[in-house]
Design a protein around this motif. Structure first.
Motif, mmCIF file in Angstrom:
data_model
loop_
_atom_site.group_PDB
_atom_site.id
_atom_site.type_symbol
_atom_site.label_atom_id
_atom_site.label_comp_id
_atom_site.label_asym_id
_atom_site.label_seq_id
_atom_site.Cartn_x
_atom_site.Cartn_y
_atom_site.Cartn_z
ATOM 1 N N GLN A 84 0.822 -1.202 0.000
ATOM 2 C CA GLN A 84 0.000 0.000 0.000
ATOM 3 C C GLN A 84 0.859 1.255 0.000
ATOM 4 O OE1 GLN A 84 -3.990 -0.232 2.164
ATOM 5 N NE2 GLN A 84 -2.678 -1.438 3.512
ATOM 6 N N GLU A 85 0.745 2.042 -1.060
ATOM 7 C CA GLU A 85 1.379 3.354 -1.189
ATOM 8 C C GLU A 85 2.842 3.336 -0.749
ATOM 9 O OE1 GLU A 85 -2.158 4.166 0.954
ATOM 10 O OE2 GLU A 85 -2.292 2.922 -0.811
ATOM 11 N N ALA A 86 3.578 2.348 -1.188
ATOM 12 C CA ALA A 86 4.958 2.199 -0.725
ATOM 13 C C ALA A 86 5.975 2.112 -1.853
ATOM 14 C CB ALA A 86 5.078 0.955 0.153
ATOM 15 N N PHE A 87 5.581 1.624 -3.010
ATOM 16 C CA PHE A 87 6.540 1.465 -4.093
ATOM 17 C C PHE A 87 7.163 2.798 -4.503
ATOM 18 C CE2 PHE A 87 4.550 -2.692 -5.884
ATOM 19 C CZ PHE A 87 5.186 -3.419 -4.886
ATOM 20 N N CYS A 88 6.445 3.905 -4.268
ATOM 21 C CA CYS A 88 6.969 5.221 -4.642
ATOM 22 C C CYS A 88 8.210 5.601 -3.841
ATOM 23 C CB CYS A 88 5.897 6.303 -4.469
ATOM 24 S SG CYS A 88 5.306 6.496 -2.776
ATOM 25 N N THR A 113 -1.398 -0.580 -4.229
ATOM 26 C CA THR A 113 -1.774 0.798 -4.519
ATOM 27 C C THR A 113 -0.510 1.644 -4.459
ATOM 28 O OG1 THR A 113 -2.292 1.173 -2.172
ATOM 29 C CG2 THR A 113 -4.126 0.617 -3.623
ATOM 30 N N ASP A 114 -0.512 2.719 -5.236
ATOM 31 C CA ASP A 114 0.669 3.581 -5.218
ATOM 32 C C ASP A 114 0.309 4.937 -5.809
ATOM 33 O OD1 ASP A 114 3.276 4.134 -4.524
ATOM 34 O OD2 ASP A 114 4.124 3.386 -6.404
ATOM 35 N N TRP A 115 1.222 5.878 -5.612
ATOM 36 C CA TRP A 115 1.078 7.206 -6.184
ATOM 37 C C TRP A 115 1.616 7.212 -7.602
ATOM 38 C CZ3 TRP A 115 -2.125 9.562 -3.245
ATOM 39 C CH2 TRP A 115 -2.118 9.303 -1.863
ATOM 40 N N ILE A 116 0.992 8.017 -8.456
ATOM 41 C CA ILE A 116 1.391 8.092 -9.857
ATOM 42 C C ILE A 116 1.533 9.552 -10.271
ATOM 43 C CG2 ILE A 116 0.370 5.893 -10.544
ATOM 44 C CD1 ILE A 116 -2.072 7.555 -11.537
ATOM 45 N N ILE A 200 1.684 19.511 2.254
ATOM 46 C CA ILE A 200 0.748 20.531 1.771
ATOM 47 C C ILE A 200 0.752 20.565 0.240
ATOM 48 C CG2 ILE A 200 0.294 23.015 1.664
ATOM 49 C CD1 ILE A 200 1.418 23.195 4.533
ATOM 50 N N ARG A 201 1.934 20.589 -0.338
ATOM 51 C CA ARG A 201 2.029 20.622 -1.801
ATOM 52 C C ARG A 201 1.539 19.323 -2.413
ATOM 53 N NH1 ARG A 201 0.877 22.920 -6.163
ATOM 54 N NH2 ARG A 201 2.299 22.568 -7.913
ATOM 55 N N PHE A 202 1.804 18.219 -1.756
ATOM 56 C CA PHE A 202 1.354 16.895 -2.195
ATOM 57 C C PHE A 202 -0.162 16.874 -2.361
ATOM 58 C CE2 PHE A 202 -0.016 12.594 -0.757
ATOM 59 C CZ PHE A 202 0.518 11.842 -1.784
ATOM 60 N N VAL A 203 -0.882 17.362 -1.367
ATOM 61 C CA VAL A 203 -2.343 17.395 -1.431
ATOM 62 C C VAL A 203 -2.809 18.303 -2.568
ATOM 63 C CG1 VAL A 203 -4.450 18.019 -0.177
ATOM 64 C CG2 VAL A 203 -2.607 16.806 1.000
ATOM 65 N N ASP A 204 -2.138 19.427 -2.734
ATOM 66 C CA ASP A 204 -2.478 20.331 -3.841
ATOM 67 C C ASP A 204 -2.291 19.633 -5.189
ATOM 68 O OD1 ASP A 204 -3.125 22.413 -2.158
ATOM 69 O OD2 ASP A 204 -1.164 23.400 -2.324
ATOM 70 N N LEU A 205 -1.200 18.897 -5.342
ATOM 71 C CA LEU A 205 -0.922 18.224 -6.599
ATOM 72 C C LEU A 205 -1.967 17.151 -6.913
ATOM 73 C CD1 LEU A 205 2.960 17.876 -6.288
ATOM 74 C CD2 LEU A 205 1.728 19.254 -7.980
ATOM 75 N N ILE A 206 -2.465 16.488 -5.876
ATOM 76 C CA ILE A 206 -3.517 15.503 -6.082
ATOM 77 C C ILE A 206 -4.797 16.193 -6.549
ATOM 78 C CG2 ILE A 206 -4.998 13.789 -4.954
ATOM 79 C CD1 ILE A 206 -2.182 12.781 -5.319
ATOM 80 N N HIS A 207 -5.161 17.287 -5.899
ATOM 81 C CA HIS A 207 -6.379 18.001 -6.269
ATOM 82 C C HIS A 207 -6.257 18.663 -7.639
ATOM 83 C CE1 HIS A 207 -9.065 17.617 -2.785
ATOM 84 N NE2 HIS A 207 -7.948 17.447 -2.096
ATOM 85 N N GLU A 208 -5.035 18.988 -8.030
ATOM 86 C CA GLU A 208 -4.818 19.516 -9.377
ATOM 87 C C GLU A 208 -4.707 18.404 -10.418
ATOM 88 O OE1 GLU A 208 -1.258 21.782 -8.958
ATOM 89 O OE2 GLU A 208 -2.139 23.230 -7.558
ATOM 90 N N ARG A 209 -4.751 17.143 -9.960
ATOM 91 C CA ARG A 209 -4.646 15.947 -10.799
ATOM 92 C C ARG A 209 -3.286 15.827 -11.489
ATOM 93 N NH1 ARG A 209 -8.669 12.662 -11.436
ATOM 94 N NH2 ARG A 209 -7.667 11.824 -13.310
ATOM 95 N N LYS A 210 -2.297 16.551 -10.996
ATOM 96 C CA LYS A 210 -0.952 16.375 -11.518
ATOM 97 C C LYS A 210 -0.343 15.095 -10.968
ATOM 98 C CE LYS A 210 -0.189 21.305 -12.260
ATOM 99 N NZ LYS A 210 0.581 22.511 -11.849
ATOM 100 N N MET A 211 -0.724 14.750 -9.723
ATOM 101 C CA MET A 211 -0.418 13.454 -9.142
ATOM 102 C C MET A 211 -1.725 12.719 -8.900
ATOM 103 S SD MET A 211 2.643 14.213 -6.378
ATOM 104 C CE MET A 211 2.486 12.537 -5.713
#
Length: 224
Positions: A84-88, A113-116, A200-211
Motif C-alpha cells: 500500500q502506497e509504498a513502491f513510490c 496501490t501507489d502514487w502516480i 501541503i504541496r502533495f495534497v495540492d498536486l492531487i487536487h490539481e490531478r498532476k499526481m
C-alpha cells in the motif's frame, strides 16, 4: 485490495513495506490469512512485533526485517503479495516487483496501490516530494503496466484512485496540522517541517490531478 488479491482463510500472504504491521494484522484477523510483512526499518519492525504480540496475532502475523528488493522468502511460497502506497519510496520498483513474481505461486496475485504522475512534475515539485516525503520519480499508469508486464506478470485490473483519494488526503492533512498545533502548544516537537511543507504541496498536486493514485492487480502466469 485483499479481495482482489484473493486473500482467504489460510492464504500465505506477503506485505511489502509493512511499516508497523497494520495491514499484516488486519489480513490475519479479518481473513484468517498467514501473513508476513517485510519492513526495512528496524525500529518499525520492533514496534510492529510488539503490537502484534499485544493483540495475540503472533501465530499468524509476523513482521520481519528485510528489503523488498531482496525479499527473505523462498521461491513460489506465497499465495498473494500486497503493498500500500509504498513502491513510490523504493529506488528500484522493477526489482521489487520481480521479487514479488519470484515468491508468488503460479496463478497467484500481486495487488498494490501507489502514487502516480498524471502529469510530469516540475523539477521543484519533484525535489520537494523527494526531500520531504522520500518519493522517488513517479510513473504514469501505462508506465506501471509496462513495468509489471516486463517481469512476466499479467495485468488483471487497473483502477485510477485520484478522485477517491483527494478528499481523504485533505482530511488527513487537516488532522496532521491539528496534531502539530497541539504539539506546539504543549511545547513538544512538532515533527519535520520539510515533511509538512511537502505534504501541503502533495495534497495540492492531487487536487490539481498532476499526481494521483492507482490500484493495480496482476497475476503470475504459468510458464510455457
Amino acid at each position: 485490495m485483499a479481495r482482489e488479491a484473493q486473500v482467504s482463510n489460510g492464504s500465505r500472504v506477503a506485505d511489502f513495506c509493512a511499516g508497523l504491521g497494520g495491514t499484516v494484522r488486519y489480513l490475519a484477523h479479518k481473513y484468517g490469512a498467514d501473513v508476513t510483512g517485510i519492513e526495512l526499518t528496524p525500529a518499525r519492525v520492533s514496534g510492529a512485533q510488539e503490537l502484534t504480540r499485544r493483540v495475540g496475532l503472533h501465530g499468524t502475523a509476523r513482521i520481519v526485517e528485510g528489503n523488498v528488493m531482496d525479499v527473505p522468502l523462498p521461491d513460489a511460497s506465497m499465495d498473494a503479495v500486497v503493498s500500500q502506497e509504498a513502491f513510490c519510496h523504493i529506488p528500484d520498483v522493477k526489482r521489487a516487483v520481480a521479487e514479488a513474481f519470484r515468491i508468488l505461486r503460479t496463478d497467484s496475485r500481486l495487488a498494490f496501490t501507489d502514487w502516480i504522475a498524471n502529469q510530469p512534475l516540475t523539477a521543484a515539485d519533484a525535489q520537494l516530494m523527494r526531500e520531504g516525503m522520500a518519493i522517488q520519480p513517479l510513473r504514469t499508469i501505462p508506465e506501471y503496466r509496462s513495468l509489471v508486464e516486463s517481469v512476466g506478470l499479467r495485468v488483471i485490473s487497473t483502477t485510477d484512485l485520484t478522485e477517491e483519494w483527494g478528499p481523504i488526503l485533505k482530511e488527513r492533512l487537516a488532522m496532521y496540522q491539528l496534531l502539530r498545533e497541539e504539539a506546539r502548544q504543549a511545547g513538544t516537537p512538532m515533527g519535520h517541517d520539510a515533511f509538512h511543507k511537502s505534504y501541503i504541496r502533495f495534497v495540492d498536486l492531487i487536487h490539481e490531478r498532476k499526481m494521483g493514485g492507482v490500484r493495480m492487480v496482476v497475476t503470475k502466469l504459468p510458464r510455457d
